[in-house]
Design a protein around this motif. Structure first.
Motif: not given
Ligand SMILES: Cc1ncc(COP(=O)(O)O)c(C=O)c1O
Length: 486
Positions: A266-286
């Motif tokens: 699978x290949x995450x679309x760019x927007x999903x990848x950006x959303x993934x990082x934003x979601x994790x960083x909002x929870x301070x998860x690495x």
């Protein structure tokens, strides 16, 4: 061919051209993965205009029969894109301790047996080997390195190799500091270091499901717990499931391959990848990004690694040359960012430094352009192998078998219908000198009992086709046995 298109017919010419290609495919005159003639050549062969052929190709592309590949032309897909893909699974929402060792040992033993067709090992460069070019480079390096070649290398890696890598990251918009990049013994050591930088025994790590069994093994050996997050076979992690897990549990880190998950591709679309990082960083998860397959995409250009989207510096990238140049060299790296000092301490404690001559040869290999030239060929071969393998699986495996449509990499994820146990198939296939990887290895909770991973990272020969047909027969025999027992 020029007599086949008939101007007297009521159908448009482009429809006749499209129909002709469909028939050639049905009769196997054109085969899965094959490149179609260029617009100009096809137009000349059929005595029609180039726009007519273009219109026909566009129609076939919309129907999922062929695909356009940038700068390469049009290729025949394995089947209409409507074929069945593996379904989303219901997974436990609780973190679990894992135990995978025994089955992994058996699979590793199988892939090293002589004469075995190695569908069980994900070794893409077997399809387009770098051995001659790398051997030339290594000979040169051994001659010029002199005494330095047998000395201890720098702990963080060979500086010219690090510079080459930093230069390549600029192409995807990431500026890497020299000190945050550490060369490791393959991606496996990079992942081990990254996990130990951020987690302690008992911590919960989110992983994709299915995921590469080496990650599950690491989690097991480091005394961590895994929580499995389902992935969609095209787009990667389901963000909704991840978000729910983040609300329910204290998750320390995630290990995800946003570009080309192993085993699904699978290949995450760019927007999903950006959303993934934003979601994790909002929870301070690495996020520990496992990017070993990132360069093996089928439809370029290469996407931005997750690190590109990080605002808080909570992404650690891990990668290696194992899938693109030489797994035996055991050269990988991590971009440790704010964890660089801790990561360097762990590298020193575990292995001091990585083999210097191998790093040296790889840096020369990159600098000469040989690495990128080989990569272009490798992607083309893998793409064509993928189409051929899907074609064989759909034709020869029991009815109801589902297959993934990987966006890159070298493996296919196959889900059998009820009655076929993949571990039993693994043992049976091995008796016929065929190695496969049973699906349960890709889950911390032993899911995917009806799935197998098949590698198309091999030179395509008749014996590969015969082995796929045999595998289909063996699966069918297991299914029949099960049916007659119930
Ligand atoms: C997804 C994934 N990550 C990491 C690794 C480990 O890579 P290396 O051989 O560079 O240690 C592999 C190897 O198969 C892999 O498939």
């Amino acid at each position: 061919m020029s007599t086949i298109v008939n101007r007297e017919k009521t159908e448009f010419l482009y429809q006749q051209v499209a129909q002709l290609i469909r028939e050639m495919k049905a009769q196997n005159t054109l085969q899965a993965g094959q490149k179609l003639p260029s617009l100009r050549n096809m137009a000349a062969k059929l005595n029609v205009s180039i726009p007519t052929v273009k219109q026909a190709y566009l129609e076939l592309e919309q129907q999922g029969l062929i695909e356009a590949k940038s700068k390469s032309g049009y290729f025949l897909k394995a089947m209409d894109s409507q074929y069945d893909k593996p379904k989303r699974r219901r997974l436990s929402s609780q973190p679990i301790a894992v135990n995978k060792q025994s089955l992994i040992e058996q699979v590793y033993e199988a892939i090293h047996r002589k004469g075995v067709i190695p569908f069980g090992i994900a070794n893409p460069i077997a399809a387009c080997s770098t051995d001659k070019a790398l051997a030339r480079t290594m000979r040169r390096v051994m001659t010029m390195s002199g005494h330095q070649g047998i000395n201890y290398g720098a702990m963080d890696g060979f500086a010219p190799l690090k510079k080459q890598l930093i230069y390549r990251y600029l192409d995807v918009g990431i500026g890497v500091d020299f000190d945050e990049l550490i060369i490791t013994n393959g991606a496996q050591e990079a992942l081990a270091i990254a996990l130990q930088c951020v987690a302690k025994p008992g911590d919960v790590i989110a992983i994709e499901s299915p995921t590469y069994f080496g990650i599950i093994e690491l989690i097991e050996n480091l005394g961590l717990k895994a929580i499995e997050i389902p992935i969609c076979s095209e787009k990667g992690i389901w963000l909704e499931d991840l978000s729910n897990a983040l609300q329910q549990h204290t998750i320390t880190a995630c290990v995800f391959s946003t570009a080309l998950n192993n085993p699904v591709g699978s290949l995450m679309p760019e927007q999903n990848r950006a959303d993934l990082v934003a979601l994790l960083e909002s929870h301070d998860v690495v996020l520990i990004e496992d990017d070993v397959y990132g360069d093996l995409y089928f439809n370029g250009p290469r996407g931005k690694p997750a690190q590109y989207y990080s605002k808080k510096g909570l992404v650690i990238s891990c990668a290696s040359f194992s899938k693109t140049a030489a797994p035996s060299y055991r050269i990988g790296w991590l971009i440790a960012g704010r964890y660089a000092q801790k990561a360097l301490g762990l590298k020193r404690a575990f292995s001091c430094s990585s083999p210097l001559l191998n790093q040296w040869a790889l840096s020369e290999f990159l600098a000469s352009g040989d690495y990128d030239r080989n990569l272009v060929k490798l992607r083309q071969i893998l793409r064509s192998n993928k189409e051929r393998m899907i074609h064989f699986v759909l034709q020869h495996f029991p009815a109801g078998t589902c297959v993934s449509d990987p966006q890159g990499g070298c493996v296919l994820w196959v889900e059998f219908p009820a009655g076929i146990d993949a571990t039993a198939l693994f043992h049976l296939a091995l008796m016929h000198n065929i190695s496969i990887t049973p699906g349960s290895m890709f889950s911390a909770s032993n899911k995917y009992q009806r799935c197998v991973r098949l590698s198309y990272g091999l030179p395509w020969r008749d014996e590969v086709e015969r082995a796929l047909i045999k595998l289909g027969e063996l699966a069918a025999s297991l299914q029949m046995k099960k049916q007659s027992a119930t």
